[in-house]
Scaffold this motif. Sequence first.
Motif, PDB file in Angstrom:
ATOM      1  N   LYS A 194      13.714  18.307  16.351  1.00 39.00           N
ATOM      2  CA  LYS A 194      13.958  16.873  16.213  1.00 39.00           C
ATOM      3  C   LYS A 194      12.693  16.055  16.466  1.00 39.00           C
ATOM      4  N   ALA A 195      11.872  16.508  17.415  1.00 41.41           N
ATOM      5  CA  ALA A 195      10.622  15.794  17.681  1.00 41.41           C
ATOM      6  C   ALA A 195       9.737  15.855  16.435  1.00 41.41           C
ATOM      7  N   ARG A 196       9.712  17.029  15.826  1.00 42.82           N
ATOM      8  CA  ARG A 196       8.915  17.191  14.612  1.00 42.82           C
ATOM      9  C   ARG A 196       9.435  16.258  13.519  1.00 42.82           C
ATOM     10  N   GLY A 197      10.744  16.194  13.375  1.00 39.47           N
ATOM     11  CA  GLY A 197      11.355  15.347  12.348  1.00 39.47           C
ATOM     12  C   GLY A 197      11.016  13.882  12.545  1.00 39.47           C
ATOM     13  N   ALA A 198      11.099  13.429  13.806  1.00 41.28           N
ATOM     14  CA  ALA A 198      10.830  12.014  14.086  1.00 41.28           C
ATOM     15  C   ALA A 198       9.354  11.699  13.872  1.00 41.28           C
ATOM     16  N   LEU A 199       8.486  12.629  14.277  1.00 43.16           N
ATOM     17  CA  LEU A 199       7.048  12.410  14.085  1.00 43.16           C
ATOM     18  C   LEU A 199       6.723  12.393  12.595  1.00 43.16           C
ATOM     19  N   ASP A 200       7.400  13.259  11.863  1.00 36.76           N
ATOM     20  CA  ASP A 200       7.162  13.321  10.427  1.00 36.76           C
ATOM     21  C   ASP A 200       7.614  12.015   9.764  1.00 36.76           C
ATOM     22  N   ALA A 201       8.766  11.516  10.172  1.00 34.51           N
ATOM     23  CA  ALA A 201       9.265  10.263   9.603  1.00 34.51           C
ATOM     24  C   ALA A 201       8.313   9.107   9.916  1.00 34.51           C
ATOM     25  N   SER A 202       7.615   9.202  11.045  1.00 35.79           N
ATOM     26  CA  SER A 202       6.639   8.175  11.401  1.00 35.79           C
ATOM     27  C   SER A 202       5.276   8.457  10.776  1.00 35.79           C
ATOM     28  N   GLU A 203       5.234   9.471   9.927  1.00 36.71           N
ATOM     29  CA  GLU A 203       4.016   9.855   9.216  1.00 36.71           C
ATOM     30  C   GLU A 203       2.878  10.207  10.168  1.00 36.71           C
ATOM     31  N   ILE A 255       4.777 -10.313   9.893  1.00 38.12           N
ATOM     32  CA  ILE A 255       6.150 -10.810   9.785  1.00 38.12           C
ATOM     33  C   ILE A 255       6.529 -10.966   8.309  1.00 38.12           C
ATOM     34  N   ARG A 256       5.609 -11.516   7.531  1.00 42.32           N
ATOM     35  CA  ARG A 256       5.854 -11.726   6.110  1.00 42.32           C
ATOM     36  C   ARG A 256       6.188 -10.403   5.427  1.00 42.32           C
ATOM     37  N   THR A 257       5.452  -9.342   5.799  1.00 46.53           N
ATOM     38  CA  THR A 257       5.662  -8.046   5.173  1.00 46.53           C
ATOM     39  C   THR A 257       7.030  -7.462   5.518  1.00 46.53           C
ATOM     40  N   LEU A 258       7.463  -7.656   6.746  1.00 47.75           N
ATOM     41  CA  LEU A 258       8.637  -6.909   7.211  1.00 47.75           C
ATOM     42  C   LEU A 258       9.930  -7.711   7.307  1.00 47.75           C
ATOM     43  N   PRO A 297       0.821  -1.197   0.000  1.00 46.06           N
ATOM     44  CA  PRO A 297       0.000   0.000   0.000  1.00 46.06           C
ATOM     45  C   PRO A 297       0.863   1.257   0.000  1.00 46.06           C
ATOM     46  N   ARG A 298       0.428   2.258  -0.692  1.00 46.03           N
ATOM     47  CA  ARG A 298       1.079   3.561  -0.703  1.00 46.03           C
ATOM     48  C   ARG A 298       2.512   3.549  -1.220  1.00 46.03           C
ATOM     49  N   ASP A 340       3.265  -0.170   6.601  1.00 46.48           N
ATOM     50  CA  ASP A 340       3.899   0.507   5.482  1.00 46.48           C
ATOM     51  C   ASP A 340       4.921   1.516   5.987  1.00 46.48           C
ATOM     52  N   THR A 341       4.549   2.246   7.043  1.00 43.52           N
ATOM     53  CA  THR A 341       5.486   3.200   7.630  1.00 43.52           C
ATOM     54  C   THR A 341       6.747   2.488   8.108  1.00 43.52           C
ATOM     55  N   LEU A 342       6.546   1.362   8.771  1.00 47.35           N
ATOM     56  CA  LEU A 342       7.693   0.599   9.267  1.00 47.35           C
ATOM     57  C   LEU A 342       8.589   0.156   8.116  1.00 47.35           C
TER      58      LEU A 342
END
Lengths: 303, 239, 265
Positions: free
Chosen positions: C139-148, C224-227, B105-106, C201-203
């Motif tokens: 940095k908090a903003r950056g980390a939150l952004d990276a975690s979408e 597990i299969r995905t990651l 997805p995405r 997906d984020t992970l």
Amino acid sequence: MTLQSLTKDWEPMAYGFLDGSAKREIRRKMLKAISVPGCQMPYASREVPMARGWGTGGLQVSCTLVTPRTRIKVIDQGADDSVNAASIRKFLASVSGAPVTTDTLQADLIQSRHRIPEERLREDQVLVLQVPNPEPLRSVQPNMSIARQMHADADYGRMWLQLYEQIVRSGRVMQGASYPSLVNGRHVMTPSPIPRWDVPKLHMARHLTLLSAGREKRLHAVPPFTRVEPLVFDDVPYRVEDHAGLTCHRSGARGFFMNEIPQADGTSLHEVSDSDLGVKTIRAAEGEDTRIGATWYVDGEMS
Amino acid sequence: MTCILDVRGLSKGFQMHHLATHMAAFSEISLTLSAGEFLLLKGRNGAGKSTLLRTLYRSYLAQSGQILFHSSHGVIDLARAADVDVTLLRRTEIGFVTQFLSARPRVSAEELVAEPLRQAGRDPAEALEQARHWLAAFGVKRTLWPAYPTTFSGGEQQKVNLARALILPQRLLLLDEPTASLDASARAALIDRLAELKASGTAMIGVFHHPGDVATLIDREIDLTPDAPQEETRTDVVV
Amino acid sequence: MTAVMDAPRLVTARPLLTAQGLSLNYGDVPALRDVSATVYPGEVLGIVGESGSGKSTFLRCLNLEETPDRGSYTLDLPDVQGNLFDLDRFARRMLCATRIGIVYQNPHLGLLMRHSSSGNVAERLLIAGERRFGVLRHKARGALDASEFPLARMDAPPEELSGGMQQRVQLAKAIALEPALLLLDEPTTGLDVSVQALVLDTLKRLQQDRRITMVIVSHDLGVIRTLADRVMVMRRGEVVEAGLADQVFQDPQHAYTQQLVHAKL
């Protein structure tokens, strides 16, 4: 040979209300507290003829330190004449025979609730602060066993987080009294509920400060010439109360910590919180021979 | 010619614990493959063609035998190689092409296709450019490139998958019916790309439902049907 | 049973994480029996197994929250030496705060629910000694952004956020200091299926963009299969099978793994 010649005149074996072993315990704990600045030391906290929460911690330290020659000053929120201060002063004098004073410069031992006098204290003076809650971590860690581990590990992330949260929510640090401060670069302490105005006075001060909580059975100390740094972010400066420009309506003193006195018309008058300083200022203005010592704040600026 | 793959006495079966049975897939397979060679796996259904491909890729564990892969780092037995080594080889030297896309997805079509290049350390902008080239080559409409393939039709997904699987030239390519249900123009593009890779030295083993699709590429055939002659050199191709 | 493979020959990097022979008993109940694992830099190790298989206990050991009765655990990092279980409380805390990130299934374990989301992330930086408010925010903003995580809500407390958003805050907190190792304990369990897919997906993106080494525990084989690159199957405190993720799922060897895989399909 008479009996008289073989015996001494009657004199009290102990003074200061507490028995010898109680005083010895507190002396030991004070020495420990001085050895590890800002670190809270537990003590037994005996009964004194006063309810817990009214300064019993400070009183026990004062009772231990006092001798018949110690000149005592007791203040409550800066005032020598409030009921609580007067009662404690009277009690200390009557159990030790010590002389009393209201003059900061004359005092050897100053017991205080919520203020540090405006005149600079000297090496030969001891300040005893009454502390309601000695644990700065209480608001972030209700479990005191864990809080003690946090002190041991210098784990103060949560304290800093509290400041972060205040700035995020209110745009500034909202902590008024009891501003958490790092002592000697190691332990975070609560300086008792003194206003932010007074915290810088503890930094590298010449005098010894003892902070004692009777109900919580803990005492800590700031030895002379010890760093006391309020927790502040590098880019958000520490701010004291905005009292620099206020003038005392009774004494005309200016640039000191003030009490606000609301008026019926909605405005406020201000009165210098350190009552001894106010009295001395009035006397000096009336031409009396009064000595006002050097003050920590000059023209409202910490010097 | 440089040897790429040397399979010796490879056997595979499945132990099915809940049925308490053992099902043999193939046994004692030996074959060699050189750079630039194309080997076709033949055999009736169930002869173990796909199973062999997956065993070579280590999606299935070999029971016995050796899969000696001549990697750029030296010879390694894929049947026994450490998992991390296999992961490394899959990322850099061994490709597996199926007809199915594992879309996420995405993740847009072009990002998905560019991924193998980025993982191999190529510049992201260059990887994206190449990804677009191959999407175009396989006939994926330009408007779909930035879209998410999860929503694509089966046919379009298959094209994206081929572009992704073939974008990075590999040393060894395992092809599991990549042409099935592919339209004519995409099939032609696929064959062009395979021919190009083959010419550049990629060794290939493939299973094709219609071997005629890749007739021009085939060098040799192996029939996995039990009792069939093990290996034969191809002389002509029956379409 | 797990086939015995050769030692790595092509990959010359040393494993980031090496756990050897971890055993732990809760009274008479064995929680871990001789569990070993190796994870290479940039690799994702998945651990599957049903409740009570010991997979979460193993993860807690890797996060130094729990100390096994026997076994050693090392991380190949500069200035990190020896068996980490020998470290004292202080050293453990500093190591966990600066080098290991963790995302729990239950956000209450990982987050201060009433503090701001950005503050939850900033706490890690504060523990590491950052004292500039501006940098903390950035940095908090950056980390939150990276975690979408939607930045408009960065100062909202987690208790006001949805489950998926809470997991993103946990993730931001975990990656704020760019840890060497990211531990994930059922990170998507309990979320709606669609939210689950987005968090996964984020992970996956984080893993690909930053090459973070991860250990992920889940009873959900799909996760597990995905990651995961590699999978370890646990049952009753033991590793019954380990191998490449696609191999374990397509060609499971152990009876228990077969049962697990077939139950899923």
